[in-house]
Design an enzyme around this catalytic site. Structure first.
Site, PDB file in Angstrom:
ATOM      1  N   VAL A 600       0.403  -0.701   0.066  1.00 30.72           N
ATOM      2  CA  VAL A 600       0.122  -0.017   0.140  1.00 30.72           C
ATOM      3  C   VAL A 600       0.785   1.093  -0.032  1.00 30.72           C
ATOM      4  O   VAL A 600       0.045   2.608  -0.045  1.00 30.72           O
ATOM      5  CB  VAL A 600      -0.835  -0.117   1.343  1.00 30.72           C
ATOM      6  CG1 VAL A 600      -1.871  -0.815   1.030  1.00 30.72           C
ATOM      7  CG2 VAL A 600      -0.132   0.021   2.724  1.00 30.72           C
ATOM      8  N   GLY A 606      10.825   2.446   3.972  1.00 30.97           N
ATOM      9  CA  GLY A 606      10.527   1.403   3.953  1.00 30.97           C
ATOM     10  C   GLY A 606       9.552   1.485   2.879  1.00 30.97           C
ATOM     11  O   GLY A 606       8.851   1.633   2.429  1.00 30.97           O
ATOM     12  N   LYS A 622       5.619  -1.895   7.737  1.00 33.65           N
ATOM     13  CA  LYS A 622       6.746  -1.906   7.423  1.00 33.65           C
ATOM     14  C   LYS A 622       7.829  -2.299   7.458  1.00 33.65           C
ATOM     15  O   LYS A 622       8.429  -2.298   8.796  1.00 33.65           O
ATOM     16  CB  LYS A 622       6.482   0.107   8.302  1.00 33.65           C
ATOM     17  CG  LYS A 622       7.563   0.408   7.353  1.00 33.65           C
ATOM     18  CD  LYS A 622       7.550   2.164   7.854  1.00 33.65           C
ATOM     19  CE  LYS A 622       7.149   2.887   6.778  1.00 33.65           C
ATOM     20  NZ  LYS A 622       6.685   4.816   6.926  1.00 33.65           N
ATOM     21  N   ASP A 721      11.354  14.391   8.591  1.00 36.86           N
ATOM     22  CA  ASP A 721      10.773  14.494   7.704  1.00 36.86           C
ATOM     23  C   ASP A 721       8.936  14.216   7.419  1.00 36.86           C
ATOM     24  O   ASP A 721       8.742  13.481   6.639  1.00 36.86           O
ATOM     25  CB  ASP A 721      10.985  12.660   7.138  1.00 36.86           C
ATOM     26  CG  ASP A 721      10.725  12.731   5.726  1.00 36.86           C
ATOM     27  OD1 ASP A 721      10.890  13.552   5.329  1.00 36.86           O
ATOM     28  OD2 ASP A 721      10.727  11.867   5.367  1.00 36.86           O
TER      29      ASP A 721
END
Ligand SMILES: *[C@@H]1O[C@H](CO)[C@@H](O)[C@H](O)[C@H]1NC(C)=O
Ligand SMILES: *[C@@H]1O[C@H](CO)[C@@H](O)[C@H](O)[C@H]1NC(C)=O
Ligand SMILES: *[C@@H]1O[C@H](CO)[C@@H](O)[C@H](O)[C@H]1NC(C)=O
Ligand SMILES: *[C@@H]1O[C@H](CO)[C@@H](O)[C@H](O)[C@H]1NC(C)=O
Ligand SMILES: *[C@@H]1O[C@H](CO)[C@@H](O)[C@H](O)[C@H]1NC(C)=O
Ligand SMILES: *[C@@H]1O[C@H](CO)[C@@H](O)[C@H](O)[C@H]1NC(C)=O
Ligand SMILES: *[C@@H]1O[C@H](CO)[C@@H](O)[C@H](O)[C@H]1NC(C)=O
Length: 922
Positions: A600, A606, A622, A721
């Site tokens: 998805v 990752g 993940k 981030d």
């Protein structure tokens, strides 16, 4: 042919100007009080004056001698020279910036020839000391402020000599973001100088030339030590051509049509700055109004003695303004200035023409007082009695001086310690606000017509003296009064109280008078003494003392709890063992994800797969890149257990981890509606884009998640981030921030070099990029970019959408916003379904967030507040008037011109704007 066109355009321009003037003739929100006046009138400028009859204090009178003929100066209102303050309360529109002006023409109104000296304050904030030194000269004070409440109060107090008085009080709203500063929530701007250079005569320029009725002083008016030391060779020039001034502070065209030029290469001035030394806001207004030959250049620098670093920047008006007859407004948002300011503009060696200046404006920063501790409670208290004198004193209950019936502590944030409302005609029940004055020591309500029960005063543990006698209070005498540890006098005689006097009160070492209450009896098992007044019970003292001690401890304890409670969530310092993350086995996860069938998402450390656990929970799995960086399971578990202790409704919930077969895997709750990014652009966005209000709510929610990382976690977590693909939306389209805490995992895991700059191009804080110094302001920058994306529906970086030489949303949005063209960046998908005012709010805040220097950026909580305001506006909480104000010709604003990206793109020489005093040129 061409000249025809030119004249047509000129004509068109004048038509536009004329119609503009017509509309500004009725600027709503102008308030002009003719203090002491008797009747309404319109002056020859077209300003409507009204008498200040709203204020019930003070005496109105005519002035006796003056050469001034304007009607508003024929009268004054004056006040007794006592310790009180006398306040005007003005209605304002919250979240609007205003100019407020108070003027004072003594004119020997009292036939005493004693020149008054007194203070003027704005709410609790001291504004200025008014010193009259000539009976015929008008003293004037101006302040620029952002209204945060529906009213402001202006108060006169502290009569040092003579009697305080006032001639006029004027309120002028600005529109858009004129005079927006990053500090406006903490500081007012006290105007010190606003000078029109090259003026045609000594008259100031104001309304209607200036639709906001600022007063631009002529540089021909010579006061002592004001505008002196003018350099030889200073020429005055003017033009009749129109000047484009519709940006920044929007100085009036008439001001910009005149200027001084230093023919010999320099312009110099010396002037006194009222209110300085201190920190201030100083801007210069330039427009090239001479027709320079193409071979000529005009380049110059500002020189301030003692500030050599400011000298680096070169002004080239034509280039900076992108043409002649256009405004260029560089300046300093925060600069330290002396009382006597000497400044100089000097031409550069390669310039053929000397410097040119049209106008300057300098204001000092006035720290806004937070007001007294009990301000809100007191305001609510008096609001119930607005028809009574004592409730109309106005302003803050304690600052700068207390209301006449109130006494305050002398803390920097004063608290009300005494309320004396004896014999003031109070009716109804005892106002409940009084029980919320937590530092109250004395309460005098005797001799009123109060009815109803005596409320619970346990919220006022410092109460010493209570006077409730001679009212019509009913109900019983609360036994809780006995618990007030400091109570020494309680008077309740001559009321309609019933029931029994509790033994606690009877046994207490206090003065107690409850006679004249027909239904009130001494308790049957009560007092040892059959007397109303119990004085000096020495035996009971030590027991009492003990009781006092424990209640204090209890009180303290409770306080402590209530203080820590609102600190949200789990500090990361709690014991790790108690909250270790769930450890999944790889086969469990294989099962749940059908062997990692449904991918998805990817990126952000990752690849992510959809899964469903046996218990039905949907999960996102993940698999981290950089396989096997954690030597031991324990080390990895330790890292991720930190994550498991971060809980917030706007952070994607971490469920557990798995480390097997060389894979590092993290398990999260599944977010059904994917990333914000998909909803802003791409096929999904075209299908069912999200409306502006929803975007604001998403902004608010993600901001809260980030704020929690910054302030709710110990040590605080910097995301590093943030981007629209890291903001996820759940089933109900509620936003949650993802991938927090991972940068540390990734960085420390991969290289052990923590100085590697992490982040995503387009969202990356340039300051962090250059310095490697990571602070929470790095996240603020990225969040500013996200806000710009929400406004525009544009990606942070684009090779096609931002035009030539501009790949970056920050550069692009700034350029548009600075040119007043907010429409040019609004996502067309939003249609007309937004309020321009809320749009401006977010645009302004977004630009603050992407300031090049971290310390100029707001905190997350400031950003949240702004978003919430915008949501209120969008939900229509604002009245139609606010809409009206913001529609039509929207003013624009540029908060900064510091070229945030240029800063990192090429280390070009610093401009005037980037010196260490952090000016914000526009
Ligand atoms: C003056 O004008 C105001 C509105 O601007 C009005 O409310 C007031 O009644 C007028 N007062 C007099 C004395 O005409
Ligand atoms: C002020 O002057 C006006 C007109 O000149 C007059 O009607 C009024 O009575 C005077 N007021 C006082 C207090 O002297
Ligand atoms: C009145 O006289 C003073 C000097 O005494 C002067 O400064 C002021 O400008 C004069 N005002 C008017 C309206 O002429
Ligand atoms: C009142 O004014 C005097 C002189 O201007 C000043 O020294 C004093 O601090 C002021 N008092 C208050 C309470 O502001
Ligand atoms: C300014 O320039 C004029 C003519 O260019 C010259 O006569 C004058 O001496 C100069 N003044 C100074 C102070 O340099
Ligand atoms: C109290 O109210 C009455 C009637 O409302 C009034 O006559 C009286 O003057 C008032 N007293 C005070 C002290 O305000
Ligand atoms: C108690 O109050 C009544 C009524 O006001 C008064 O007559 C009496 O003197 C008071 N007693 C004392 C001891 O103050």
């Amino acid at each position: 042919m061409e000249t025809d066109l030119f004249f047509f355009l000129l004509l068109l321009f004048f038509v536009l100007v004329l119609s503009f003037d017509l509309t500004t003739a009725q600027i709503p929100g102008f308030i002009s009080f003719d203090c002491g006046g008797q009747s309404n009138f319109t002056d020859n400028l077209g300003l409507d004056w009204t008498p200040d009859s709203q204020i019930i204090y003070g005496i109105t009178t005519n002035i006796s001698v003056t050469n001034e003929t304007r009607q508003q100066y024929q009268t004054v209102r004056y006040f007794p020279a006592d310790n009180r303050k006398y306040c005007y309360t003005l209605d304002v529109k919250s979240r609007t910036r205003y100019l407020i002006r108070a003027t004072f023409l003594y004119g020997n109104f009292d036939n005493n020839n004693v020149y008054p000296k007194f203070d003027i304050s704005m709410g609790p904030t001291r504004w200025a000391t008014i010193v009259i030194s000539d009976a015929n000269v008008i003293e004037s004070q101006e302040l620029i402020f952002l209204a945060s409440e529906p009213t402001v109060s202006v108060c006169l107090s502290n009569a040092t000599t003579g009697q305080p008085f006032i001639s006029t009080l004027e309120l002028r709203p600005f529109n858009g973001s004129i005079y927006l500063t990053p500090f406006e929530n903490q500081f007012f701007l006290g105007v010190s100088a606003r000078i029109n250079f090259g003026a045609e005569n000594e008259d100031p320029i104001r309304y209607p030339d200036d639709p906001f009725d600022r007063i631009w002083e002529s540089d021909l008016v010579k006061k002592a030590n004001y505008l002196v030391d003018v350099a030889a060779g200073t020429d005055r020039i003017s033009t009749n051509l129109p000047i484009d001034t519709r940006k920044d502070e929007q100085p009036p065209e008439k001001v910009m049509q005149t200027a001084v030029v230093g023919r010999n290469g320099t312009l110099t001035y010396r002037m006194n700055l009222d209110g300085f030394p201190g920190y201030g806001w100083a801007y210069t207004y330039f427009a090239e109004i001479e027709d320079l030959d193409p071979t000529e250049t005009r380049k110059f620098r500002l020189v301030l003695p003692g500030a050599p670093e400011l000298t680096k920047a070169v002004v080239n008006i034509q280039e900076n303004a992108q043409g002649t007859h256009r405004l260029y407004e560089p300046g300093f948002e925060n600069i330290s200035l002396p009382f006597v300011l000497s400044f100089k503009f000097g031409k550069t060696y390669d310039s053929t023409q000397g410097p040119l200046v049209n106008a300057i404006e300098i204001s000092r920063y006035l720290k806004i007082s937070d007001g007294s501790f009990d301000g809100a409670v007191a305001a609510s208290l008096v609001s119930g009695y607005m028809s009574l004198d004592w409730a109309q004193e106005g302003g803050d209950p304690c600052l700068p001086v207390a209301w006449s019936w109130v006494e305050c502590s002398s803390d920097s944030e004063p608290k009300i310690i005494s309320v004396k409302l004896s014999g003031k005609n109070l009716t109804g029940s005892i106002p409940s606000e009084l029980t919320k004055l937590t530092s109250l020591e004395q309460l005098w309500l005797d001799g009123n017509a109060l009815t109803g029960p005596i409320p619970d005063f346990t919220g006022c543990p410092n109460l010493k003296i209570i006077h409730l006698e001679n009212n019509q209070l009913s109900g019983d005498l609360p036994s809780s009064l006995a618990d007030l540890p400091n109570l020494s006098q309680l008077y309740v005689q001559n009321n309609l109280l019933t029931g029994e006097v509790s033994s606690g009160l009877l046994n207490k070492n206090i003065v107690l008078n409850y006679t004249g209450n027909a239904g009130l009896n001494k308790g049957s098992n009560g007092g040892r003494r059959n007397r109303n007044i119990i004085i000096g019970v020495v035996i009971g003292a030590s027991a009492l003392f003990l009781g006092f001690l424990t209640s204090c401890l209890l009180l303290r304890k409770r306080k402590k709890y209530s203080k820590t409670e609102p600190k949200r969530g789990m500090p990361v310092t709690t014991n790790a063992a108690t909250e270790a993350a769930q450890s999944f086995t790889l086969s469990e996860l294989r099962n749940a994800t059908k062997n990692f069938e449904n991918k998805v998402g990817s990126g952000g450390y990752g690849t992510v797969y959809y899964g469903k656990l046996n218990d039905g929970r949907e999960i996102a799995v993940k698999i981290l890149e950089n396989n096997n960086v954690y030597q031991g399971k324990k080390e990895f578990a330790n890292e991720v257990s930190l994550l498991s202790r971060i809980h917030h409704r706007n952070l994607v919930q971490f469920l557990g981890f798995c480390q097997e077969e060389g894979k590092d895997i993290l398990v999260y709750e599944f977010m059904h509606n994917g990333t914000l990014k998909e909803h802003l652009y791409g096929p999904l966005a075209r299908e069912r884009g999200i409306k502006w209000l929803k975007r604001l709510e998403i902004a608010e929610e993600s901001a809260k998640g980030i704020e929690y990382l910054h302030t709710g976690c110990v040590p605080s977590i910097i995301h590093r981030d943030l981007k629209t693909s890291n903001i996820l939306l759940d089933k109900n389209m509620r936003a949650k921030v993802s991938d927090f805490g991972l940068s540390k995992l990734a960085i420390d895991g991969t290289s052990h070099v923590s100085s590697i700059v992490r982040g995503t191009v387009g969202y990356l804080d340039p300051e962090y990029y250059i310095s490697n110094r990571l602070t929470d302001k790095t996240d603020i920058y990225s969040f500013g970019v996200i806000l710009l994306e929400l406004i525009s529906g544009q990606e942070a970086i684009s090779n096609v959408n931002f035009g030539i030489n501009c790949r970056n949303i920050v550069q692009w949005a700034k350029m548009h916003i600075e040119n007043g063209d907010i429409q040019g960046i609004i996502d067309p998908a939003l249609g007309n379904e937004y309020d321009i005012q809320s749009m401006w709010k977010i645009a302004e805040k977004a630009l603050m967030c992407v300031q090049p220097h971290g310390n100029m950026r707001p905190s997350m909580s400031e950003v949240i507040k702004e978003i919430q305001d915008a949501i209120l506006i969008e939900k229509g909480v604002e009245t139609a008037a606010a809409r009206e104000r913001s529609s039509g010709e929207v003013s624009r604003h540029s908060i900064l011109n510091m070229g945030s990206l240029d800063l990192m793109a090429n280390g070009q020489d610093l401009s005037i704007d980037e010196s260490f005093t952090r000016p914000g040129a526009r």
